[in-house]
Design a protein around this motif. Structure first.
Motif, PDB file in Angstrom:
ATOM      1  N   GLY A  58      23.929 -22.370  28.210  1.00  0.00           N
ATOM      2  CA  GLY A  58      25.102 -23.206  28.465  1.00  0.00           C
ATOM      3  C   GLY A  58      25.946 -23.332  27.199  1.00  0.00           C
ATOM      4  O   GLY A  58      27.176 -23.210  27.231  1.00  0.00           O
ATOM      5  N   VAL A  59      25.280 -23.559  26.070  1.00  0.00           N
ATOM      6  CA  VAL A  59      25.995 -23.699  24.795  1.00  0.00           C
ATOM      7  C   VAL A  59      26.650 -22.370  24.417  1.00  0.00           C
ATOM      8  O   VAL A  59      27.801 -22.329  23.961  1.00  0.00           O
ATOM      9  CB  VAL A  59      25.027 -24.182  23.686  1.00  0.00           C
ATOM     10  N   LEU A  60      25.939 -21.276  24.638  1.00  0.00           N
ATOM     11  CA  LEU A  60      26.491 -19.950  24.321  1.00  0.00           C
ATOM     12  C   LEU A  60      27.788 -19.722  25.101  1.00  0.00           C
ATOM     13  O   LEU A  60      28.794 -19.265  24.546  1.00  0.00           O
ATOM     14  CB  LEU A  60      25.466 -18.861  24.669  1.00  0.00           C
ATOM     15  N   THR A  61      27.775 -20.096  26.365  1.00  0.00           N
ATOM     16  CA  THR A  61      28.947 -19.863  27.206  1.00  0.00           C
ATOM     17  C   THR A  61      30.113 -20.761  26.800  1.00  0.00           C
ATOM     18  O   THR A  61      31.250 -20.319  26.719  1.00  0.00           O
ATOM     19  CB  THR A  61      28.567 -20.112  28.690  1.00  0.00           C
ATOM     20  N   LYS A  62      29.803 -22.030  26.500  1.00  0.00           N
ATOM     21  CA  LYS A  62      30.884 -22.981  26.207  1.00  0.00           C
ATOM     22  C   LYS A  62      31.350 -22.947  24.754  1.00  0.00           C
ATOM     23  O   LYS A  62      32.518 -23.038  24.461  1.00  0.00           O
ATOM     24  CB  LYS A  62      30.429 -24.407  26.538  1.00  0.00           C
ATOM     25  N   GLU A  63      30.370 -22.817  23.825  1.00  0.00           N
ATOM     26  CA  GLU A  63      30.738 -22.998  22.413  1.00  0.00           C
ATOM     27  C   GLU A  63      30.543 -21.764  21.551  1.00  0.00           C
ATOM     28  O   GLU A  63      30.944 -21.749  20.400  1.00  0.00           O
ATOM     29  CB  GLU A  63      29.914 -24.155  21.822  1.00  0.00           C
ATOM     30  N   GLY A  64      29.871 -20.767  22.084  1.00  0.00           N
ATOM     31  CA  GLY A  64      29.720 -19.532  21.303  1.00  0.00           C
ATOM     32  C   GLY A  64      28.374 -19.410  20.628  1.00  0.00           C
ATOM     33  O   GLY A  64      27.537 -20.326  20.665  1.00  0.00           O
ATOM     34  N   VAL A  65      28.204 -18.253  19.989  1.00  0.00           N
ATOM     35  CA  VAL A  65      26.881 -17.848  19.521  1.00  0.00           C
ATOM     36  C   VAL A  65      26.352 -18.699  18.357  1.00  0.00           C
ATOM     37  O   VAL A  65      25.146 -18.920  18.237  1.00  0.00           O
ATOM     38  CB  VAL A  65      26.873 -16.326  19.209  1.00  0.00           C
ATOM     39  N   VAL A  66      27.272 -19.210  17.513  1.00  0.00           N
ATOM     40  CA  VAL A  66      26.802 -19.979  16.346  1.00  0.00           C
ATOM     41  C   VAL A  66      26.146 -21.285  16.805  1.00  0.00           C
ATOM     42  O   VAL A  66      25.036 -21.645  16.371  1.00  0.00           O
ATOM     43  CB  VAL A  66      27.968 -20.243  15.351  1.00  0.00           C
ATOM     44  N   THR A 102      21.479  -9.944  22.240  1.00  0.00           N
ATOM     45  CA  THR A 102      21.708  -9.087  23.415  1.00  0.00           C
ATOM     46  C   THR A 102      22.511  -9.845  24.463  1.00  0.00           C
ATOM     47  O   THR A 102      23.483  -9.325  25.021  1.00  0.00           O
ATOM     48  CB  THR A 102      20.362  -8.649  24.033  1.00  0.00           C
ATOM     49  N   ALA A 103      22.103 -11.099  24.718  1.00  0.00           N
ATOM     50  CA  ALA A 103      22.801 -11.899  25.737  1.00  0.00           C
ATOM     51  C   ALA A 103      24.289 -11.998  25.401  1.00  0.00           C
ATOM     52  O   ALA A 103      25.153 -11.894  26.271  1.00  0.00           O
ATOM     53  CB  ALA A 103      22.178 -13.285  25.840  1.00  0.00           C
ATOM     54  N   ASN A 104      24.573 -12.162  24.141  1.00  0.00           N
ATOM     55  CA  ASN A 104      25.961 -12.341  23.704  1.00  0.00           C
ATOM     56  C   ASN A 104      26.821 -11.097  23.928  1.00  0.00           C
ATOM     57  O   ASN A 104      28.043 -11.185  23.968  1.00  0.00           O
ATOM     58  CB  ASN A 104      25.958 -12.745  22.221  1.00  0.00           C
ATOM     59  N   THR A 105      26.181  -9.947  24.082  1.00  0.00           N
ATOM     60  CA  THR A 105      26.971  -8.731  24.311  1.00  0.00           C
ATOM     61  C   THR A 105      27.254  -8.518  25.803  1.00  0.00           C
ATOM     62  O   THR A 105      28.020  -7.642  26.164  1.00  0.00           O
ATOM     63  CB  THR A 105      26.223  -7.469  23.824  1.00  0.00           C
ATOM     64  N   LEU A 106      26.607  -9.301  26.660  1.00  0.00           N
ATOM     65  CA  LEU A 106      26.733  -9.039  28.094  1.00  0.00           C
ATOM     66  C   LEU A 106      27.824  -9.890  28.733  1.00  0.00           C
ATOM     67  O   LEU A 106      27.922 -11.084  28.465  1.00  0.00           O
ATOM     68  CB  LEU A 106      25.388  -9.302  28.791  1.00  0.00           C
ATOM     69  N   GLU A 107      28.625  -9.278  29.564  1.00  0.00           N
ATOM     70  CA  GLU A 107      29.737  -9.962  30.238  1.00  0.00           C
ATOM     71  C   GLU A 107      29.239 -10.793  31.417  1.00  0.00           C
ATOM     72  O   GLU A 107      29.620 -11.942  31.583  1.00  0.00           O
ATOM     73  CB  GLU A 107      30.719  -8.912  30.794  1.00  0.00           C
ATOM     74  N   ASP A 114      19.321 -13.570  32.106  1.00  0.00           N
ATOM     75  CA  ASP A 114      18.045 -12.851  32.097  1.00  0.00           C
ATOM     76  C   ASP A 114      17.682 -12.376  30.690  1.00  0.00           C
ATOM     77  O   ASP A 114      16.526 -12.493  30.267  1.00  0.00           O
ATOM     78  CB  ASP A 114      18.111 -11.648  33.054  1.00  0.00           C
ATOM     79  N   ALA A 115      18.688 -11.855  29.986  1.00  0.00           N
ATOM     80  CA  ALA A 115      18.418 -11.331  28.641  1.00  0.00           C
ATOM     81  C   ALA A 115      17.920 -12.449  27.726  1.00  0.00           C
ATOM     82  O   ALA A 115      17.015 -12.254  26.917  1.00  0.00           O
ATOM     83  CB  ALA A 115      19.681 -10.702  28.059  1.00  0.00           C
ATOM     84  N   LEU A 116      18.504 -13.638  27.888  1.00  0.00           N
ATOM     85  CA  LEU A 116      18.127 -14.734  26.999  1.00  0.00           C
ATOM     86  C   LEU A 116      16.810 -15.407  27.405  1.00  0.00           C
ATOM     87  O   LEU A 116      15.903 -15.558  26.579  1.00  0.00           O
ATOM     88  CB  LEU A 116      19.254 -15.774  26.930  1.00  0.00           C
ATOM     89  N   VAL A 117      16.676 -15.786  28.676  1.00  0.00           N
ATOM     90  CA  VAL A 117      15.485 -16.578  29.029  1.00  0.00           C
ATOM     91  C   VAL A 117      14.183 -15.770  28.947  1.00  0.00           C
ATOM     92  O   VAL A 117      13.117 -16.345  28.755  1.00  0.00           O
ATOM     93  CB  VAL A 117      15.564 -17.277  30.411  1.00  0.00           C
ATOM     94  N   ALA A 118      14.286 -14.451  29.070  1.00  0.00           N
ATOM     95  CA  ALA A 118      13.078 -13.614  28.960  1.00  0.00           C
ATOM     96  C   ALA A 118      12.394 -13.792  27.603  1.00  0.00           C
ATOM     97  O   ALA A 118      11.193 -13.523  27.468  1.00  0.00           O
ATOM     98  CB  ALA A 118      13.436 -12.142  29.171  1.00  0.00           C
ATOM     99  N   ALA A 119      13.137 -14.282  26.611  1.00  0.00           N
ATOM    100  CA  ALA A 119      12.543 -14.500  25.292  1.00  0.00           C
ATOM    101  C   ALA A 119      11.377 -15.485  25.375  1.00  0.00           C
ATOM    102  O   ALA A 119      10.413 -15.393  24.604  1.00  0.00           O
ATOM    103  CB  ALA A 119      13.597 -15.024  24.316  1.00  0.00           C
ATOM    104  N   GLY A 120      11.447 -16.417  26.331  1.00  0.00           N
ATOM    105  CA  GLY A 120      10.369 -17.397  26.484  1.00  0.00           C
ATOM    106  C   GLY A 120       9.051 -16.709  26.802  1.00  0.00           C
ATOM    107  O   GLY A 120       8.001 -17.020  26.221  1.00  0.00           O
ATOM    108  N   GLU A 121       9.098 -15.760  27.722  1.00  0.00           N
ATOM    109  CA  GLU A 121       7.885 -15.032  28.120  1.00  0.00           C
ATOM    110  C   GLU A 121       7.479 -14.039  27.035  1.00  0.00           C
ATOM    111  O   GLU A 121       6.291 -13.825  26.792  1.00  0.00           O
ATOM    112  CB  GLU A 121       8.125 -14.291  29.451  1.00  0.00           C
TER     113      GLU A 121
END
Ligand code: ASP
Ligand code: MG
Length: 425
Positions: A58-66, A102-107, A114-121
């Motif tokens: 959610g933060v990535l989408t609204k506020e960006g990668v930093v 990776t998530a940040n490169t995907l439109e 999927d790219a981001l949450v898979a990090a949990g597993e």
């Protein structure tokens, strides 16, 4: 039917069973006591990591990668603390940071998810396999993305279950190489033909365990939970719950379809097809009753079963010109439901109105309503409860729903369902 490797077992551990260092140690103890021969251990993300990563997204989408990175630091810190406590070295920061990158490169929003949450597993499996190795298990980490090949429907990817045995050759080889090999792999995730990570839907690790069991022709699957097997109702909602000791695949399928949250709905079917039994056992109390789900033709649970879904929405709609709901409208509705990712729990129609009941999910609901266009009026009521009773009777249903208003009701010989509204006082 595939060739059975009668000594292989798949054990699945959910987030709660690896939520901290003590829990991870407990998994190792359980495995020592329960494993004979080689096994696959399927693990979810630790504790509430998937929810937390959804927050980061959610933060990535609204506020960006930093900003997303700084939000993610607390997740990384928590994982690093667990690894430290277990005395193992795993580069957890790299796992999370590269997933974010990776998530940040995907439109596409769902592909990003999927790219981001898979990090949990990825993180939990790396921790568990390192810990098991340190405890002298013959443990090997294996990437589920090599076996669970899915379509490209991100966030609820589908797997061709008939091809899964064919994908399992490398896994079968790794298990057969040694006497007591433990393959640790991720639940919940897969890979689509373009190579991107996909996920199977929230709580999808049970389904992964079933798929992996089919891939290796396992003898059985064990799902370890913090409850004593499969109960006839959710103990958080109902008093006096009981463990169902033996359950037919068909009944288990029905229960999970109606929303029993103990097992992911897709888990049962592939196991039923291959005749692989599923055990639900408590990791908290090894002497607690347990459930065996297998082929028990015609056998009923013997006690009524209840499933409460406390936060469903009722979406009523109809043609904007108030004409009849015709087959042409229905075909538009179902096509939109399919593309919006809404899973309908109950539906009903009249001449000019169609009613849909589903778990509230504002994003998917908006997607659905927007996709319908101007041709329909819609009205949504949120915050309703859907109660399903199997093999009960009318008095029991009345007792349970006393003091609530019935918004919709459906009944057949085995199943009675009420959509309920709390009466405001
Ligand atoms: N970690 C994922 C989730 O929380 C998958 C799972 O737990 O089965 O939804
Ligand atoms: Mg989880």
């Amino acid at each position: 039917m595939q060739i059975k490797n009668h000594h292989f077992v798949v054990h699945k551990f959910g987030g709660a069973s690896v939520k901290n260092a003590e829990a991870v140690r407990n998994v190792a103890t359980l495995l020592t006591q329960h494993i004979q021969g080689s096994a696959v251990v399927v693990v979810s993300a630790m504790g509430k990591t998937t929810n937390e990563l959804e927050g980061v997204l959610g933060v990535l989408t609204k506020e960006g990668v930093v900003s997303a990175q700084s939000q993610m630091n607390s997740i990384i810190d928590a994982h690093e603390a667990i690894a430290r406590e277990l005395g193992i070295i795993v580069d957890l920061r790299v796992i999370f940071e590269s997933a974010l990158k990776t998530a940040n490169t995907l439109e596409d929003a769902d592909a990003r998810y999927d790219a981001l949450v898979a990090a949990g597993e990825d993180a939990s499996t790396r921790v568990l396999s390192a810990y098991l190795k340190a405890q002298n298990f013959d443990a090997k980490w294996s990437d589920a993305r090599q076996i669970i090949i899915t379509d490209s429907k991100h966030r609820s990817a589908r797997v061709n279950e008939h091809k899964i045995y064919g994908s399992g050759a490398s896994l079968r080889k790794a298990l057969s190489e040694r006497e007591n090999r433990i393959i640790v792999t991720q639940g919940f995730i897969g890979r689509c033909p373009s190579g991107k990570t996909t996920t199977l839907g929230r709580e999808g690790s049970d389904y992964s365990a079933a798929l992996l069991a089919c891939a290796i022709g396992a003898k059985e699957v064990v799902i370890w939970k913090d409850v004593p097997g499969m109960l006839n109702a959710d103990p958080r909602v109902f008093d006096h719950t009981e463990t169902i000791k033996e359950l037919d695949y068909g009944e288990a399928l029905e229960l999970s379809y109606y929303g029993a949250s103990v097992i992911h709905p897709r888990t049962i079917k592939p196991l039923q097809n291959e005749g692989i039994p599923l055990f639900v056992k408590s990791f908290v109390d090894l002497n607690a009753p347990q459930t065996r789900i297998a082929s028990y033709p015609g056998k009923l649970p013997g006690i009524p079963m209840y499933i409460s879904r406390p936060n469903v929405s009722l979406l009523s709609l109809g043609p904007a010109d108030n004409s009849f709901v015709g087959e042409d409208h229905l075909s538009t509705l179902f096509a939109r439901l399919n593309t919006s990712g809404i899973h309908v729990r109950m539906m009903q129609n009249s001449a000019v109105q169609f009613d849909l009941v589903f778990e509230e999910d504002p994003e998917r609901r908006h997607r659905f309503v927007e996709g319908l266009g101007d041709g329909f009026w819609t009205n949504t009521e949120k915050g309703l409860e859907l109660l399903t009773m199997r093999h009960g009777n009318a008095q029991l249903m009345d007792q349970l729903t006393a003091g609530k208003e019935i918004v919709m009701e459906q009944k057949n010989p085995s199943t009675h369902r009420r959509l309920l509204r709390a009466i405001k006082v």
